[in-house]
Design a protein around this motif. Structure first.
Motif, PDB file in Angstrom:
ATOM      1  N   UNK A  25      -1.724  -9.022  -5.784  1.00 45.91           N
ATOM      2  CA  UNK A  25      -2.072  -7.800  -5.100  1.00 45.91           C
ATOM      3  C   UNK A  25      -2.015  -8.002  -3.774  1.00 45.91           C
ATOM      4  N   UNK A  26      -0.960  -7.127  -3.111  1.00 49.58           N
ATOM      5  CA  UNK A  26      -0.741  -7.055  -1.690  1.00 49.58           C
ATOM      6  C   UNK A  26      -0.930  -5.795  -1.032  1.00 49.58           C
ATOM      7  N   UNK A  27      -1.285  -5.652   0.233  1.00 47.98           N
ATOM      8  CA  UNK A  27      -1.379  -4.440   0.986  1.00 47.98           C
ATOM      9  C   UNK A  27      -0.861  -4.315   2.196  1.00 47.98           C
ATOM     10  N   UNK A  28      -0.592  -3.234   2.894  1.00 56.10           N
ATOM     11  CA  UNK A  28      -0.367  -3.077   4.008  1.00 56.10           C
ATOM     12  C   UNK A  28      -0.978  -1.917   4.846  1.00 56.10           C
ATOM     13  N   UNK A  29      -1.026  -1.820   6.031  1.00 48.86           N
ATOM     14  CA  UNK A  29      -1.886  -0.755   6.586  1.00 48.86           C
ATOM     15  C   UNK A  29      -0.742   0.623   6.926  1.00 48.86           C
ATOM     16  N   UNK A  30      -1.017   1.459   7.013  1.00 53.48           N
ATOM     17  CA  UNK A  30      -0.107   2.848   7.131  1.00 53.48           C
ATOM     18  C   UNK A  30       0.566   2.504   8.572  1.00 53.48           C
TER      19      UNK A  30
END
Length: 71
Positions: A15-20
Motif C-alpha cells: 500500500x502506498x499513499x501521497x498527500x493531496x
C-alpha cells in the motif's frame, strides 16, 4: 482501515499513499503476506490522502497501472 479482495490468493500487495497536491508516493506498508488484503494506516489528522496498491504475483510480475482512492 483499508481492505480489498482478490480472486488470486497468491498476490502480494504494497500500500502506498501521497498527500493531496503531492506527487511522490510513500509506502504505508512493506510487501504484505500472500492473501493478506487489509491494512490499518494510522495517519490521523492529515489532509486528504490518496492510496494505491502495488501488486506482485507469484511469478514476480507487478502492475504498471494504478487506480487511486481518495480518503
Amino acid at each position: 482501515t483499508l481492505s480489498w479482495t482478490s480472486a488470486d490468493p497468491e498476490l502480494r500487495c504494497m500500500v502506498q499513499y501521497r498527500f493531496e497536491g503531492g506527487s511522490s508516493w510513500r509506502s504505508a506498508s512493506g510487501w504484505l503476506g500472500r492473501g493478506l488484503y487489509t491494512l490499518v494506516h494510522a495517519r490521523l489528522m492529515e489532509p486528504r490522502l490518496y492510496y494505491r496498491l502495488r501488486v506482485r504475483d507469484a511469478g514476480g510480475k507487478m502492475n504498471r497501472e494504478h487506480v487511486e482512492l481518495a480518503v
